[in-house]
Motif scaffolding. Structure first.
Motif, PDB file in Angstrom:
ATOM      1  N   LEU A  17       3.556   1.288   8.075  1.00  0.00           N
ATOM      2  CA  LEU A  17       4.624   2.251   8.318  1.00  0.00           C
ATOM      3  C   LEU A  17       4.011   3.640   8.411  1.00  0.00           C
ATOM      4  CD1 LEU A  17       7.226   0.971   5.665  1.00  0.00           C
ATOM      5  CD2 LEU A  17       7.085   0.341   8.089  1.00  0.00           C
ATOM      6  N   LEU A  18       4.438   4.413   9.398  1.00  0.00           N
ATOM      7  CA  LEU A  18       3.887   5.742   9.606  1.00  0.00           C
ATOM      8  C   LEU A  18       5.009   6.772   9.724  1.00  0.00           C
ATOM      9  CD1 LEU A  18       2.321   3.693  12.044  1.00  0.00           C
ATOM     10  CD2 LEU A  18       0.590   5.355  11.374  1.00  0.00           C
ATOM     11  N   ILE A  19       4.732   7.982   9.242  1.00  0.00           N
ATOM     12  CA  ILE A  19       5.682   9.081   9.370  1.00  0.00           C
ATOM     13  C   ILE A  19       5.234   9.957  10.534  1.00  0.00           C
ATOM     14  CG2 ILE A  19       6.786  11.050   8.241  1.00  0.00           C
ATOM     15  CD1 ILE A  19       6.203   9.753   5.555  1.00  0.00           C
ATOM     16  N   PRO A  20       5.923   9.895  11.686  1.00  0.00           N
ATOM     17  CA  PRO A  20       5.514  10.687  12.844  1.00  0.00           C
ATOM     18  C   PRO A  20       5.474  12.177  12.524  1.00  0.00           C
ATOM     19  CG  PRO A  20       7.240   9.109  13.430  1.00  0.00           C
ATOM     20  CD  PRO A  20       7.151   9.121  11.936  1.00  0.00           C
ATOM     21  N   GLY A  21       4.440  12.850  13.001  1.00  0.00           N
ATOM     22  CA  GLY A  21       4.334  14.291  12.814  1.00  0.00           C
ATOM     23  C   GLY A  21       3.796  14.723  11.468  1.00  0.00           C
ATOM     24  N   ASP A  69      -2.360   5.113  -7.479  1.00  0.00           N
ATOM     25  CA  ASP A  69      -1.430   5.920  -8.257  1.00  0.00           C
ATOM     26  C   ASP A  69      -1.762   7.405  -8.198  1.00  0.00           C
ATOM     27  OD1 ASP A  69       0.173   3.782  -9.314  1.00  0.00           O
ATOM     28  OD2 ASP A  69      -1.484   3.264 -10.649  1.00  0.00           O
ATOM     29  N   VAL A  70      -3.005   7.738  -7.893  1.00  0.00           N
ATOM     30  CA  VAL A  70      -3.450   9.133  -7.821  1.00  0.00           C
ATOM     31  C   VAL A  70      -3.693   9.484  -6.358  1.00  0.00           C
ATOM     32  CG1 VAL A  70      -5.217  10.777  -8.534  1.00  0.00           C
ATOM     33  CG2 VAL A  70      -4.497   8.964 -10.091  1.00  0.00           C
ATOM     34  N   GLY A  71      -3.321  10.700  -5.972  1.00  0.00           N
ATOM     35  CA  GLY A  71      -3.499  11.101  -4.585  1.00  0.00           C
ATOM     36  C   GLY A  71      -2.392  10.612  -3.680  1.00  0.00           C
ATOM     37  N   VAL A  72      -1.226  10.368  -4.266  1.00  0.00           N
ATOM     38  CA  VAL A  72      -0.064   9.959  -3.464  1.00  0.00           C
ATOM     39  C   VAL A  72       0.967  11.086  -3.504  1.00  0.00           C
ATOM     40  CG1 VAL A  72      -0.439   7.507  -3.859  1.00  0.00           C
ATOM     41  CG2 VAL A  72       1.025   8.774  -5.416  1.00  0.00           C
ATOM     42  N   PRO A  73       1.666  11.318  -2.401  1.00  0.00           N
ATOM     43  CA  PRO A  73       2.655  12.406  -2.372  1.00  0.00           C
ATOM     44  C   PRO A  73       3.805  12.143  -3.344  1.00  0.00           C
ATOM     45  CG  PRO A  73       2.105  11.660  -0.155  1.00  0.00           C
ATOM     46  CD  PRO A  73       1.539  10.657  -1.101  1.00  0.00           C
ATOM     47  N   PHE A 119       0.887  -1.159   0.000  1.00  0.00           N
ATOM     48  CA  PHE A 119       0.000   0.000   0.000  1.00  0.00           C
ATOM     49  C   PHE A 119       0.926   1.210   0.000  1.00  0.00           C
ATOM     50  CE2 PHE A 119      -2.624  -3.309   1.824  1.00  0.00           C
ATOM     51  CZ  PHE A 119      -3.906  -3.044   1.370  1.00  0.00           C
ATOM     52  N   TYR A 120       0.891   2.019  -1.052  1.00  0.00           N
ATOM     53  CA  TYR A 120       1.870   3.095  -1.161  1.00  0.00           C
ATOM     54  C   TYR A 120       1.535   4.223  -0.185  1.00  0.00           C
ATOM     55  CZ  TYR A 120       5.510   5.930  -3.201  1.00  0.00           C
ATOM     56  OH  TYR A 120       6.653   6.660  -3.365  1.00  0.00           O
ATOM     57  N   TRP A 121       2.540   5.072   0.078  1.00  0.00           N
ATOM     58  CA  TRP A 121       2.378   6.203   0.991  1.00  0.00           C
ATOM     59  C   TRP A 121       1.173   7.059   0.598  1.00  0.00           C
ATOM     60  CZ3 TRP A 121       4.948   6.060   5.336  1.00  0.00           C
ATOM     61  CH2 TRP A 121       6.237   5.500   5.392  1.00  0.00           C
ATOM     62  N   HIS A 122       0.374   7.431   1.588  1.00  0.00           N
ATOM     63  CA  HIS A 122      -0.778   8.285   1.333  1.00  0.00           C
ATOM     64  C   HIS A 122      -1.332   8.829   2.648  1.00  0.00           C
ATOM     65  CE1 HIS A 122      -2.534   4.381   2.326  1.00  0.00           C
ATOM     66  NE2 HIS A 122      -3.648   5.025   2.674  1.00  0.00           N
ATOM     67  N   SER A 123      -2.111   9.880   2.534  1.00  0.00           N
ATOM     68  CA  SER A 123      -2.925  10.397   3.627  1.00  0.00           C
ATOM     69  C   SER A 123      -4.354   9.979   3.347  1.00  0.00           C
ATOM     70  CB  SER A 123      -2.835  11.928   3.695  1.00  0.00           C
ATOM     71  OG  SER A 123      -3.995  12.487   4.283  1.00  0.00           O
ATOM     72  N   ASP A 124      -4.985   9.298   4.284  1.00  0.00           N
ATOM     73  CA  ASP A 124      -6.381   8.913   4.091  1.00  0.00           C
ATOM     74  C   ASP A 124      -7.257  10.140   3.860  1.00  0.00           C
ATOM     75  OD1 ASP A 124      -6.041   6.148   4.351  1.00  0.00           O
ATOM     76  OD2 ASP A 124      -6.239   6.218   6.527  1.00  0.00           O
ATOM     77  N   HIS A 144       1.047   7.269   5.727  1.00  0.00           N
ATOM     78  CA  HIS A 144       1.332   5.881   6.063  1.00  0.00           C
ATOM     79  C   HIS A 144       1.303   5.030   4.795  1.00  0.00           C
ATOM     80  CE1 HIS A 144      -3.038   6.233   6.035  1.00  0.00           C
ATOM     81  NE2 HIS A 144      -3.105   4.933   5.814  1.00  0.00           N
ATOM     82  N   GLY A 145       1.837   3.847   4.907  1.00  0.00           N
ATOM     83  CA  GLY A 145       1.850   2.893   3.803  1.00  0.00           C
ATOM     84  C   GLY A 145       2.434   1.597   4.317  1.00  0.00           C
ATOM     85  N   SER A 146       2.673   0.647   3.423  1.00  0.00           N
ATOM     86  CA  SER A 146       3.279  -0.620   3.841  1.00  0.00           C
ATOM     87  C   SER A 146       3.922  -1.302   2.646  1.00  0.00           C
ATOM     88  CB  SER A 146       2.231  -1.554   4.469  1.00  0.00           C
ATOM     89  OG  SER A 146       1.234  -1.910   3.532  1.00  0.00           O
TER      90      SER A 146
END
Length: 339
Positions: A221-225, A250-254, A183-188, A287-289
């Motif tokens: 995996l989470l990015i604190p802060g 693929d869309v909405g990912v940093p 699951f790629y990095w993203h903000s829900d 977060h992602g995994s």
């Protein structure tokens, strides 16, 4: 916002006046997009995304913890401070061994059901066809409905969000052994805001681990802060994006530069733990995994609690709303108050 976060934002915070002019130009190019930067034509979009040609940071405009009376908090003050700072918590021992075993059995029952696999709520892995996620599990399974309404969880959500809460989304994520994809990095919140119409950062997720989550089988995996910085992403949302994004987003990912800056400033923390651990995280934490190439599956149960006052409306991305089983829109009912 902390000084480190402010410094971070300055690294990639572009000329918003120029970007707003760019957005206005796009809006004026088509009558169909006149309301692109408002919700229902009357609410300003404080968290625009997928509208600019460049990624940019927007400082969080909402509280992290909405309740102010810590004497009434269902969590210790140290945990509240941690949630405020990092955007997530790990809670152990909320459920006993018997309850965890029942959750694991019900999870397996859903996974083994051919009828469930054929339903639209079931999402399969893009290559293997294995079950990747099952949405709306609280409607498909009475046992999970009771867990979602458990006062031990609802009480925490009510306090952190400062309101009555309802279930915006529920799901089981299986991530099977050998073939479970990443699951790629993203903000829900970025997705819930753009594609579902969630107005504010007033929602949170509780993930209950149902198998051991270790460093090898693709833990969360989470990015604190990172919950204090909204990354406005680049790229328009395709029609019916959910049909592919639930399998591979693929869309909405940093963008890579934003992720690198945030990770260099804050690091990465893995949500490892034994079955029964509750991973509680803010709607905007990145977060992602990784994929799971070990024999051991990594399965988690997710409940998304949203403040009743923050219920969804028209999507801010000017797209058709996603289906009800992904984002509750019609069947919104406050969970029974915990007190």
């Amino acid at each position: 916002m902390s000084s480190s976060a402010s410094a971070l934002a300055s690294d990639i915070f572009y000329d918003t006046e120029l970007l707003e002019k760019e957005l206005l130009s796009k809006k004026n190019s088509s009558e169909d997009k006149v309301k692109e930067n408002t919700q229902g034509g009357d609410q300003k979009d404080d968290y625009p995304s997928r509208k600019y040609s460049l990624p940019t940071y927007i400082n969080r405009k909402d509280p992290v913890i909405y309740s102010t009376d810590r004497q009434k908090a269902p969590l210790e003050e140290a945990l509240l401070d941690q949630y405020e700072k990092k955007g997530f918590l790990f809670l152990d021992h909320l459920f006993d061994d018997h309850e965890i075993a029942d959750m694991q059995q019900q999870m397996q029952n859903l996974r083994d059901s051919d009828a469930i696999k054929q339903r639209e709520e079931s999402v399969t892995e893009p290559s293997s066809g294995d079950v990747r996620s099952v949405f709306d599990v609280h409607k498909l399974n009475d046992f999970f409905q009771k867990i979602a309404q458990d006062p031990r969880l609802v009480r925490i959500a009510e306090y952190l969000l400062g309101d009555e809460v309802y279930l915006h989304q529920t799901r089981l994520n299986y991530k099977p052994g050998f073939r479970g994809k990443e699951f790629y990095w993203h903000s829900d919140f970025e997705t819930w805001h753009v594609e579902d119409g969630m107005p504010r950062m007033r929602a949170l997720s509780m993930s209950i681990t149902l198998t051991p989550n270790d460093h090898h089988n693709g833990p969360l995996l989470l990015i604190p802060g990172s919950h204090r910085t909204y990354v406005s992403c680049v790229g328009e949302t395709p029609e019916n994006n959910y049909l592919s994004s639930l399998k591979k987003q693929d869309v909405g990912v940093p963008d890579d530069s934003s992720l690198q800056s945030l990770i260099e400033q804050n690091g990465i923390e893995a949500a490892v733990g034994q079955p029964g651990r509750v991973i509680l995280f803010d709607c905007n934490v990145l977060h992602g995994s990784n994929g799971n190439i070990t024999p051991a599956p990594r399965s988690n149960l997710f409940f998304v609690y949203n403040a009743l006052s923050n219920r969804v409306d028209l999507p801010f991305g000017n797209t058709a709303p996603r289906p009800e089983y992904i984002a509750a829109r019609k069947s919104i009912k406050a969970l029974k108050k915990s007190d």
